[in-house]
Design an enzyme around this catalytic site. Structure first.
Site, PDB file in Angstrom:
ATOM      1  N   ASP A 169      -4.988  -6.687   6.248  1.00 60.46           N
ATOM      2  CA  ASP A 169      -6.208  -6.029   5.791  1.00 60.46           C
ATOM      3  C   ASP A 169      -7.271  -7.082   5.460  1.00 60.46           C
ATOM      4  O   ASP A 169      -8.430  -7.008   5.886  1.00 60.46           O
ATOM      5  CB  ASP A 169      -5.850  -5.203   4.537  1.00 60.46           C
TER       6      ASP A 169
ATOM      7  N   TYR B  60       0.824  -1.214   0.000  1.00 55.55           N
ATOM      8  CA  TYR B  60       0.000   0.000   0.000  1.00 55.55           C
ATOM      9  C   TYR B  60       0.857   1.263   0.000  1.00 55.55           C
ATOM     10  O   TYR B  60       0.385   2.332  -0.362  1.00 55.55           O
ATOM     11  CB  TYR B  60      -0.950   0.024   1.200  1.00 55.55           C
TER      12      TYR B  60
ATOM     13  N   ASP C 243     -10.792  -8.625   7.977  1.00 53.45           N
ATOM     14  CA  ASP C 243     -12.191  -8.606   7.547  1.00 53.45           C
ATOM     15  C   ASP C 243     -12.785 -10.012   7.610  1.00 53.45           C
ATOM     16  O   ASP C 243     -13.933 -10.200   7.995  1.00 53.45           O
ATOM     17  CB  ASP C 243     -12.324  -8.055   6.118  1.00 53.45           C
TER      18      ASP C 243
ATOM     19  N   LYS D 158       4.034 -15.221   3.243  1.00 51.55           N
ATOM     20  CA  LYS D 158       3.945 -16.020   2.012  1.00 51.55           C
ATOM     21  C   LYS D 158       5.386 -16.294   1.593  1.00 51.55           C
ATOM     22  O   LYS D 158       5.844 -15.924   0.509  1.00 51.55           O
ATOM     23  CB  LYS D 158       3.150 -15.217   0.956  1.00 51.55           C
TER      24      LYS D 158
ATOM     25  N   ASP E  55      -2.446 -18.092   2.819  1.00 53.16           N
ATOM     26  CA  ASP E  55      -3.581 -18.831   2.257  1.00 53.16           C
ATOM     27  C   ASP E  55      -4.077 -19.875   3.242  1.00 53.16           C
ATOM     28  O   ASP E  55      -5.288 -20.059   3.433  1.00 53.16           O
ATOM     29  CB  ASP E  55      -3.230 -19.444   0.889  1.00 53.16           C
TER      30      ASP E  55
END
Ligand code: NAD
Length: 358
Positions: A249, A144, A253, A193, A225
């Site tokens: 992020d 970001y 959620d 990852k 994942d």
């Protein structure tokens, strides 16, 4: 004489203007009960600030935050400002510089399932009963904030986002996670990852090295994942999760849905002198102005403020217990409504929590 805590209040847009007053009501009552003095000063941010002063984060708003003891934020953004170029929209032009201006590099999102709300989640009760985890999301690095660019190609365009992390950036967030785990169930899950990303390999090496300073805390590494899957399969395995910006992020959620509604999810952003407290959700334009917003995420964010900024654990717990008591009595905003429960609006929910405070 009681201590004075200066709180910058930034309601923002949409439901921000409805939920923030409920959290202030609760804090004022805490002040009366525990002999604390709060001074609230309000300032514009987001779309509201674009409309009133032409800038999503006015200098005066940032200055107020910097000289306060803590910041309480509602939410920013909405369809009215979606026509603006992306960097000028409230989310980018207010939240990112605010986090930067306050030096906030860690976003904390606790996810606890309230027993009364077990039925409100889309997941089976036996999967979510007893879930109590906290996510530490890195907030100022990664994709970001990396350099972005575009260049024309013979066919179409090429777009580039850059994912950068440095050892000190990883160390400081991982340290907070290890310290928090020490006060909890002493387990840290570091999510990356590392099988494909170089930044993740540095992340894993750094966290592993830091773990030697915390021999009493168990460290496990998990690919993002797999973590997405494990959060739904067996969320009780998690105590403290620490991860980079974009993974955090998305995972927060997902984790929000364990609680039944994003309207229950509080957050704190720490790192600098002044911390920021806000619900994890956005400005919910679809329900704004209809008194349907759940104020509990904001009220629980105020509890986090008492805990992390003011070191007032008893007062923080008083708010959390009041929320549990109101839910146990069956009061529900529309996002949590189930058959047989008592429907209340935003303000009624705030009043009920305030009345339950001891
Ligand atoms: P959102 O979180 O605002 O809403 C998602 C869904 O959850 C909507 O159906 C909404 O009604 C519901 N919801 C959210 N909070 C609720 C609450 N307290 N009570 C009941 N229901 C609630 O996300 P979105 O729709 O993707 O974004 C709306 C706007 O908010 C956009 O402009 C977005 O950019 C902005 N946004 C701001 C922040 C922030 O200020 N930190 C965060 C996320 C999104």
């Amino acid at each position: 004489m009681s201590k004075l805590y200066k709180i910058a209040v930034l309601p923002g847009d949409g439901i921000g203007k409805e939920i923030v007053p409920e959290a202030i009501k609760v804090l004022k009552r805490i002040g009366e009960l525990y002999d604390l003095e709060f001074a609230f000063e309000e300032a514009p941010i987001g779309g509201a600030a674009i409309d009133s002063v032409g800038k999503a984060l006015p200098e005066s708003t940032l200055a107020l935050c910097q000289k306060s003891d803590a910041v309480l934020l509602g939410a920013v953004g909405g369809p009215k400002w979606d026509f603006l170029p992306a960097p000028e929209r409230p989310e980018a032009a207010a939240l990112l510089p605010l986090r930067k201006g306050l030096g906030l590099f860690a976003n904390l999102r606790p996810v606890s399932v309230f027993p009364a709300l077990v039925g409100a989640s889309t997941l089976k009760p036996d999967v979510i009963t007893g879930v109590d985890l906290i996510v530490f999301r890195e907030l100022t690095g990664g994709l970001y904030f990396g350099e972005k660019s575009r260049r024309p190609l013979d066919s179409g365009e090429e777009a580039i986002d850059t994912l950068v992390y440095t050892t000190p950036e990883i160390e400081r967030i991982a340290r907070l996670a290890f310290e928090a785990a020490r006060k909890r169930r002493k387990k840290v899950t570091s999510v990356d990852k590392a099988n494909v990303l170089e930044s993740s390999r540095l992340w894993r090496e750094t966290v592993t090295r830091l773990a030697t300073e915390y021999p009493d805390v168990e460290l496990e590494h998990m690919y993002v994942d797999n973590c997405a899957m494990q959060l739904i399969r067996y969320p009780k395995q998690f105590d403290v999760i620490v991860t980079e910006n974009m993974f955090g992020d998305i995972l927060t959620d997902e984790a929000a849905m364990l609680t039944g509604s994003i309207g229950m999810l509080a957050s704190a952003s720490l790192g600098g002198q002044v911390a920021l407290y806000e619900p994890s959700h956005g400005s919910a334009p679809d329900i704004a102005g209809q008194k349907k917003a759940n104020p509990l995420a904001t009220i629980l964010s105020a509890a986090m403020m008492l805990r992390y900024s003011f070191n007032r654990e008893a007062e923080a717990q008083a708010i959390e217990k009041a929320v549990v008591a109101v839910l146990d009595e069956g009061y529900r905003t529309p996002d949590l409504m189930e058959q047989g429960m008592k429907a209340v609006n935003t303000e009624e929910m705030g009043n009920l929590v305030t009345q339950k405070l001891r």
